[in-house]
Design a protein around this motif. Structure first.
Motif, PDB file in Angstrom:
ATOM      1  N   THR A   1     -19.848  17.777   6.196  1.00  0.00           N
ATOM      2  CA  THR A   1     -18.747  17.051   6.833  1.00  0.00           C
ATOM      3  C   THR A   1     -17.989  17.977   7.771  1.00  0.00           C
ATOM      4  O   THR A   1     -17.623  19.096   7.401  1.00  0.00           O
ATOM      5  CB  THR A   1     -17.781  16.476   5.783  1.00  0.00           C
ATOM      6  OG1 THR A   1     -18.474  15.543   4.953  1.00  0.00           O
ATOM      7  CG2 THR A   1     -16.609  15.771   6.450  1.00  0.00           C
TER       8      THR A   1
ATOM      9  N   ASN B   1     -22.564  14.254  -1.976  1.00  0.00           N
ATOM     10  CA  ASN B   1     -23.953  13.788  -1.895  1.00  0.00           C
ATOM     11  C   ASN B   1     -24.852  14.789  -1.176  1.00  0.00           C
ATOM     12  O   ASN B   1     -25.984  14.457  -0.806  1.00  0.00           O
ATOM     13  CB  ASN B   1     -24.012  12.434  -1.171  1.00  0.00           C
ATOM     14  CG  ASN B   1     -23.506  11.301  -2.041  1.00  0.00           C
ATOM     15  OD1 ASN B   1     -23.699  11.307  -3.250  1.00  0.00           O
ATOM     16  ND2 ASN B   1     -22.846  10.338  -1.426  1.00  0.00           N
TER      17      ASN B   1
ATOM     18  N   HIS C   1     -19.287  12.374   1.079  1.00  0.00           N
ATOM     19  CA  HIS C   1     -20.483  12.815   1.785  1.00  0.00           C
ATOM     20  C   HIS C   1     -20.875  14.226   1.336  1.00  0.00           C
ATOM     21  O   HIS C   1     -22.062  14.516   1.133  1.00  0.00           O
ATOM     22  CB  HIS C   1     -20.223  12.794   3.295  1.00  0.00           C
ATOM     23  CG  HIS C   1     -21.420  13.128   4.120  1.00  0.00           C
ATOM     24  ND1 HIS C   1     -22.567  12.371   4.107  1.00  0.00           N
ATOM     25  CD2 HIS C   1     -21.666  14.150   4.994  1.00  0.00           C
ATOM     26  CE1 HIS C   1     -23.462  12.896   4.926  1.00  0.00           C
ATOM     27  NE2 HIS C   1     -22.941  13.985   5.465  1.00  0.00           N
TER      28      HIS C   1
ATOM     29  N   LYS D   1     -27.374  17.002   6.832  1.00  0.00           N
ATOM     30  CA  LYS D   1     -26.902  15.628   7.050  1.00  0.00           C
ATOM     31  C   LYS D   1     -25.455  15.678   7.538  1.00  0.00           C
ATOM     32  O   LYS D   1     -24.523  15.773   6.743  1.00  0.00           O
ATOM     33  CB  LYS D   1     -27.014  14.827   5.749  1.00  0.00           C
ATOM     34  CG  LYS D   1     -28.444  14.722   5.227  1.00  0.00           C
ATOM     35  CD  LYS D   1     -28.481  13.998   3.893  1.00  0.00           C
ATOM     36  CE  LYS D   1     -29.909  13.894   3.368  1.00  0.00           C
ATOM     37  NZ  LYS D   1     -29.953  13.227   2.030  1.00  0.00           N
TER      38      LYS D   1
ATOM     39  N   LEU E   1     -21.903  14.599   9.193  1.00  0.00           N
ATOM     40  CA  LEU E   1     -20.945  13.509   9.372  1.00  0.00           C
ATOM     41  C   LEU E   1     -19.716  14.097  10.049  1.00  0.00           C
ATOM     42  O   LEU E   1     -19.164  15.105   9.578  1.00  0.00           O
ATOM     43  CB  LEU E   1     -20.560  12.883   8.029  1.00  0.00           C
ATOM     44  CG  LEU E   1     -19.406  11.873   8.057  1.00  0.00           C
ATOM     45  CD1 LEU E   1     -19.815  10.597   8.790  1.00  0.00           C
ATOM     46  CD2 LEU E   1     -18.938  11.533   6.629  1.00  0.00           C
TER      47      LEU E   1
ATOM     48  N   PHE F   1     -25.498   7.069   5.595  1.00  0.00           N
ATOM     49  CA  PHE F   1     -24.972   7.849   4.474  1.00  0.00           C
ATOM     50  C   PHE F   1     -24.021   6.972   3.663  1.00  0.00           C
ATOM     51  O   PHE F   1     -23.154   6.302   4.245  1.00  0.00           O
ATOM     52  CB  PHE F   1     -24.223   9.081   4.979  1.00  0.00           C
ATOM     53  CG  PHE F   1     -25.046   9.987   5.855  1.00  0.00           C
ATOM     54  CD1 PHE F   1     -26.359  10.274   5.536  1.00  0.00           C
ATOM     55  CD2 PHE F   1     -24.498  10.551   6.997  1.00  0.00           C
ATOM     56  CE1 PHE F   1     -27.121  11.120   6.331  1.00  0.00           C
ATOM     57  CE2 PHE F   1     -25.247  11.397   7.809  1.00  0.00           C
ATOM     58  CZ  PHE F   1     -26.561  11.678   7.472  1.00  0.00           C
TER      59      PHE F   1
ATOM     60  N   GLY G   1     -24.209  16.277   1.759  1.00  0.00           N
ATOM     61  CA  GLY G   1     -24.089  16.253   3.213  1.00  0.00           C
ATOM     62  C   GLY G   1     -23.119  17.298   3.743  1.00  0.00           C
ATOM     63  O   GLY G   1     -22.431  17.986   2.974  1.00  0.00           O
TER      64      GLY G   1
ATOM     65  N   THR H   1     -20.861   5.625   1.619  1.00  0.00           N
ATOM     66  CA  THR H   1     -19.428   5.954   1.666  1.00  0.00           C
ATOM     67  C   THR H   1     -18.896   6.264   0.279  1.00  0.00           C
ATOM     68  O   THR H   1     -17.822   6.840   0.129  1.00  0.00           O
ATOM     69  CB  THR H   1     -18.618   4.779   2.246  1.00  0.00           C
ATOM     70  OG1 THR H   1     -18.728   3.652   1.348  1.00  0.00           O
ATOM     71  CG2 THR H   1     -19.122   4.395   3.626  1.00  0.00           C
TER      72      THR H   1
END
Length: 429
Positions: free
Chosen positions: A213, A209, A206, A293, A295, A165, A211, A167
């Motif tokens: 978190t 984008n 993230h 996704k 993180l 992924f 994702g 940064t």
């Protein structure tokens, strides 16, 4: 009691007919429930180890005087004659494993109930985790399988499932490829250098984008973390949260930032502070939403409570980093773990961090796939020429180069930006 007598008898009977099949089995005597079946299987293993063919005669010879304890020659002959085909032997083996897992799980749970405690609960969870995998076999990929996957990465790099992924920082991404799936990433610094702000910036990027978190904060409450994220996203001076004196522009930008963050896939956890609670929470979050996704950011290592007992703190810390590395691999997600540095940094003339500065390092260096240190020269020298510039020193990267990337740190907002962008903003006021 969970016990399939037919399955145990069928495995033994099949081996008496076709002894070479023992090489295809992974069960051990402990997996059998019947004491006499344990004893017979042990004898079969010994016969096989001697390089002798397994059959009724060789097994009886190995059992010797104890043959009467298992029902005599007649019992072995009866088992051999009852087998119409040896083909289902692996199915019978699977049944024996399934019964064993259930028996052991019940046994472990009963032992826990006799003396329940936080420590015994941790032991129960660890032991159950081992038992549940007993006898579970997965097919190994062939070399050709791996080569095909690598070829696909070469041909279709944008579609690769192994991509990390981003940064959000071009120079850092060029060096690391982003936060890689399955990696344990350590970000370490002295207090107040900016490691929490840096991690929040990566977590925010993230989310932007698309994702998800997950923030595990052991030092700072969710409200403070979110205020930091609002300041960074909306360009509201962090210090103003203390006085609560905001300008109209602060209000406008802050409300806009709150609306933006509300749309992110962001989760903040405060009630999880032991390594087992964190692992359980992460596993559930990923399993509940397997297509997202994920993180994970944990702030920070030295505040995590261990659920077991260790002779030394470094061994305790090492056990936790190992657990998190294995979890990252299991779930195929990146886990960013923040860490404090020891005061040893302050004793040197060059105060740039080194591996030896990791506090209670344990196996951190061994377990981590990437270790990045944050360093600000103006943290130590107010007259430094490098004002508001932070160095990200990549000291270890399992699959990439080491080196240093510089970013501008806008302290009033807790925001990291590329140096080019910072100079551009200064030039335009």
């Amino acid at each position: 009691m969970n016990y399939n007598e037919t399955a145990e008898q069928s495995v033994i009977g099949s081996l008496l007919i076709e002894g070479s099949l023992i090489g295809n089995l992974t069960i051990e005597p402990k997996h059998f429930y019947s004491a006499k079946h344990k004893r017979i299987y042990e004898a079969m293993q010994k016969v096989n180890e001697k390089g002798t063919e397994i059959n009724v005669v060789t097994v009886v010879t190995e059992l010797g005087d104890s043959v009467s304890e298992i029902g005599g020659v007649g019992y072995l002959t009866e088992l051999a004659e009852s087998i119409p085909s040896t083909a289902p032997i692996k199915n019978y083996e699977s049944s024996i494993y399934a019964d064993y897992r259930l028996r052991e799980s019940q046994k472990l749970t009963s032992e826990y109930m006799k003396s329940p405690s936080e420590e015994s609960l941790h032991k129960l969870m660890v032991d159950l985790d081992k038992v549940k995998n007993e006898g579970i076999q997965t097919d190994e990929k062939t070399v050709n399988d791996y080569l095909l996957e690598i070829a696909e990465e070469l041909m279709y790099p944008d579609e690769s499932q192994n991509k990390g992924f981003p940064t959000g920082y071009k120079d850092l991404d060029e060096m690391t490829g982003g936060t890689q799936l399955g990696d344990l990433i350590i970000i370490a610094a002295r207090p107040s250098v900016g490691k929490t702000a840096f991690a929040l910036n990566i977590g925010s990027g993230h989310c932007k984008n698309g994702g998800t978190t997950h923030l595990y904060s052991l030092e700072m409450g969710p409200d403070l973390l979110l205020k930091r994220m609002i300041s960074s996203e909306g360009r509201v001076d962090i210090q103003k949260w203390k006085s609560l004196v905001f300008s109209d522009q602060d209000y406008s930008q802050g409300i806009t930032a709150i609306g933006t963050i509300a749309d992110w896939k962001l989760n903040v956890y405060q009630q999880t502070n032991t390594i087992n609670q964190i692992k359980t929470s992460i596993r559930k979050a990923v399993q509940d939403n397997p297509d997202e996704k994920h993180l994970v950011i944990i702030d920070y290592l030295q505040l995590i409570a261990s659920s077991g007992r260790h002779e030394r703190r470094d061994l305790e810390v090492g056990a936790m980093t190992r657990d998190l590395k294995l979890l990252a691999q299991e779930l195929n997600i990146p886990i960013i773990l923040l860490s404090q540095l020891s005061r040893g940094v302050e004793q040197r003339q060059d105060k740039r961090p080194m591996m030896s500065d990791l506090r209670e390092s344990g196996n951190i260096e061994q377990d981590a796939d990437l270790i990045g240190f944050l360093y600000r020269d103006d943290y130590y020298d107010r007259d430094s020429e490098k004002q508001n510039i932070i160095e990200i020193i990549i000291s270890k990267q399992r699959q990439g180069p080491t080196g240093t990337v510089e970013l501008a740190f806008l302290k009033e907002y807790g925001e990291f930006v590329s140096l080019a962008r910072n100079y551009e903003e200064v030039a335009h006021g």
